[in-house]
Design a protein around this motif. Sequence first.
Motif, PDB file in Angstrom:
ATOM      1  N   VAL A  62      58.945  17.719  79.441  1.00 53.63           N
ATOM      2  CA  VAL A  62      60.063  18.155  78.594  1.00 53.63           C
ATOM      3  C   VAL A  62      61.396  17.683  79.171  1.00 53.63           C
ATOM      4  O   VAL A  62      62.269  17.195  78.440  1.00 53.63           O
ATOM      5  CB  VAL A  62      60.044  19.688  78.438  1.00 53.63           C
ATOM      6  N   LEU A  63      61.558  17.817  80.487  1.00 51.87           N
ATOM      7  CA  LEU A  63      62.815  17.412  81.133  1.00 51.87           C
ATOM      8  C   LEU A  63      63.091  15.932  80.927  1.00 51.87           C
ATOM      9  O   LEU A  63      64.173  15.547  80.436  1.00 51.87           O
ATOM     10  CB  LEU A  63      62.738  17.731  82.629  1.00 51.87           C
ATOM     11  N   MET A  91      66.102  11.446  90.796  1.00 51.17           N
ATOM     12  CA  MET A  91      65.237  12.395  90.109  1.00 51.17           C
ATOM     13  C   MET A  91      63.766  11.997  90.248  1.00 51.17           C
ATOM     14  O   MET A  91      62.891  12.854  90.393  1.00 51.17           O
ATOM     15  CB  MET A  91      65.641  12.502  88.636  1.00 51.17           C
ATOM     16  N   ALA A  92      63.492  10.687  90.222  1.00 49.56           N
ATOM     17  CA  ALA A  92      62.117  10.222  90.388  1.00 49.56           C
ATOM     18  C   ALA A  92      61.589  10.597  91.767  1.00 49.56           C
ATOM     19  O   ALA A  92      60.433  11.040  91.910  1.00 49.56           O
ATOM     20  CB  ALA A  92      62.045   8.715  90.183  1.00 49.56           C
ATOM     21  N   ALA A  93      62.412  10.422  92.804  1.00 47.31           N
ATOM     22  CA  ALA A  93      61.982  10.766  94.162  1.00 47.31           C
ATOM     23  C   ALA A  93      61.683  12.256  94.277  1.00 47.31           C
ATOM     24  O   ALA A  93      60.684  12.665  94.890  1.00 47.31           O
ATOM     25  CB  ALA A  93      63.064  10.356  95.162  1.00 47.31           C
ATOM     26  N   ALA A  94      62.540  13.084  93.689  1.00 49.23           N
ATOM     27  CA  ALA A  94      62.318  14.531  93.723  1.00 49.23           C
ATOM     28  C   ALA A  94      61.049  14.906  92.967  1.00 49.23           C
ATOM     29  O   ALA A  94      60.244  15.733  93.430  1.00 49.23           O
ATOM     30  CB  ALA A  94      63.524  15.251  93.131  1.00 49.23           C
ATOM     31  N   PHE A  95      60.862  14.305  91.812  1.00 52.86           N
ATOM     32  CA  PHE A  95      59.675  14.555  90.990  1.00 52.86           C
ATOM     33  C   PHE A  95      58.393  14.190  91.738  1.00 52.86           C
ATOM     34  O   PHE A  95      57.440  14.981  91.811  1.00 52.86           O
ATOM     35  CB  PHE A  95      59.794  13.757  89.697  1.00 52.86           C
ATOM     36  N   VAL A  96      58.358  13.001  92.328  1.00 54.31           N
ATOM     37  CA  VAL A  96      57.151  12.543  93.025  1.00 54.31           C
ATOM     38  C   VAL A  96      56.833  13.447  94.214  1.00 54.31           C
ATOM     39  O   VAL A  96      55.677  13.843  94.421  1.00 54.31           O
ATOM     40  CB  VAL A  96      57.319  11.083  93.482  1.00 54.31           C
ATOM     41  N   SER A  97      57.847  13.788  95.003  1.00 59.60           N
ATOM     42  CA  SER A  97      57.599  14.616  96.185  1.00 59.60           C
ATOM     43  C   SER A  97      57.118  16.008  95.794  1.00 59.60           C
ATOM     44  O   SER A  97      56.187  16.544  96.414  1.00 59.60           O
ATOM     45  CB  SER A  97      58.869  14.706  97.039  1.00 59.60           C
ATOM     46  N   ILE A 136      68.442  19.138  89.078  1.00 60.02           N
ATOM     47  CA  ILE A 136      69.452  19.749  88.213  1.00 60.02           C
ATOM     48  C   ILE A 136      70.795  19.036  88.347  1.00 60.02           C
ATOM     49  O   ILE A 136      71.595  19.017  87.408  1.00 60.02           O
ATOM     50  CB  ILE A 136      69.598  21.266  88.456  1.00 60.02           C
ATOM     51  N   ALA A 137      71.036  18.414  89.506  1.00 56.42           N
ATOM     52  CA  ALA A 137      72.245  17.609  89.642  1.00 56.42           C
ATOM     53  C   ALA A 137      72.161  16.389  88.727  1.00 56.42           C
ATOM     54  O   ALA A 137      73.167  15.976  88.124  1.00 56.42           O
ATOM     55  CB  ALA A 137      72.436  17.169  91.093  1.00 56.42           C
ATOM     56  N   GLY A 138      70.959  15.816  88.608  1.00 59.05           N
ATOM     57  CA  GLY A 138      70.775  14.690  87.691  1.00 59.05           C
ATOM     58  C   GLY A 138      71.051  15.076  86.254  1.00 59.05           C
ATOM     59  O   GLY A 138      71.630  14.301  85.481  1.00 59.05           O
ATOM     60  N   VAL A 139      70.639  16.287  85.885  1.00 60.53           N
ATOM     61  CA  VAL A 139      70.936  16.796  84.544  1.00 60.53           C
ATOM     62  C   VAL A 139      72.444  16.894  84.344  1.00 60.53           C
ATOM     63  O   VAL A 139      72.983  16.507  83.294  1.00 60.53           O
ATOM     64  CB  VAL A 139      70.262  18.170  84.343  1.00 60.53           C
ATOM     65  N   GLY A 165      75.101  22.051  77.176  1.00 65.08           N
ATOM     66  CA  GLY A 165      73.741  22.465  77.508  1.00 65.08           C
ATOM     67  C   GLY A 165      73.322  21.973  78.872  1.00 65.08           C
ATOM     68  O   GLY A 165      72.733  22.722  79.668  1.00 65.08           O
ATOM     69  N   PHE A 166      73.633  20.713  79.172  1.00 61.57           N
ATOM     70  CA  PHE A 166      73.256  20.158  80.470  1.00 61.57           C
ATOM     71  C   PHE A 166      74.060  20.819  81.596  1.00 61.57           C
ATOM     72  O   PHE A 166      73.516  21.110  82.660  1.00 61.57           O
ATOM     73  CB  PHE A 166      73.462  18.644  80.465  1.00 61.57           C
TER      74      PHE A 166
END
Length: 271
Positions: A62-63, A91-97, A136-139, A165-166
């Motif tokens: 969703v994000l 954001m990709a690095a945070a997601f993968v980790s 959330i910083a990326g958002v 919203g963001f």
Amino acid sequence: MSLLDANPPAQGAGAPSPFHVLTVVSAVLLALTVGWAMVDARLIAGVPVWLKPLKFALSFVVLFWTMALVEARLSPGWREGRTLRVTGWAMAAAFVSEMAYMIHQAARAEASHFNLSTPFHEAMYTVMGAGAVSLIAGVAVMGWAVRRDGAAAMGPGLREGVWLGFASTFVLTFIVAGYLSSTGGHFVGLHPEGAPTVPLMGWSGVTGDLRPAHFASIHAMQALPLLGLWLDRRGRADAVRAVRIGAVAYAALTLALFAQALMGMPLVPLG
């Protein structure tokens, strides 16, 4: 042109948007965790071991899908600029980790969140916290880009809904999740094992639970853009003002859920 138009501006020849790639990867992980959950019946504190990575994979779908939809409406200068490229990589690095650690812990039938049992687990919990801040910083960065991009293909209500919203997701999640991560658990009060919970969501039905407020905080980035889109499609001349009122009301609701949990009261009393 709106957030949900069938034909968004072209991304240009070549590689797809990083946020589209992350959406697909999240969907693959969602399918894998669903499959593993169907064949692995182990539990952690009475909860299926694969439930947490499954929920997070769904949340990431969703994000990143939301981020991809918004990015597609930005002007080429912003879409292809360094700011969003760096944001996507962070954001990709945070997601993968985060997903790698949660899947690792689920495979070992060990908790990933609030697990400080060893120095390794303490370090990984800190890494997950840093990753959550990055996400959330990326958002917030994407919301700022929409605010600054005067050529973005959005109506006034949608533009206001996206950036508010963001920004709301960033601020409210920082408050709620920041408190939640410091408490050592979701519950405020005693939630005995086997106590009733809200179906599907798993929120406590007998004591305060911080997750409803957390859920509301992270989904401001969908709720307010949808409000703005609806107002634009109705041709409302006061769409911007209405979105701002909606943002204040949404923040008040989220903080009310937060306060309710802190008082030890369940969202839905079940016993």
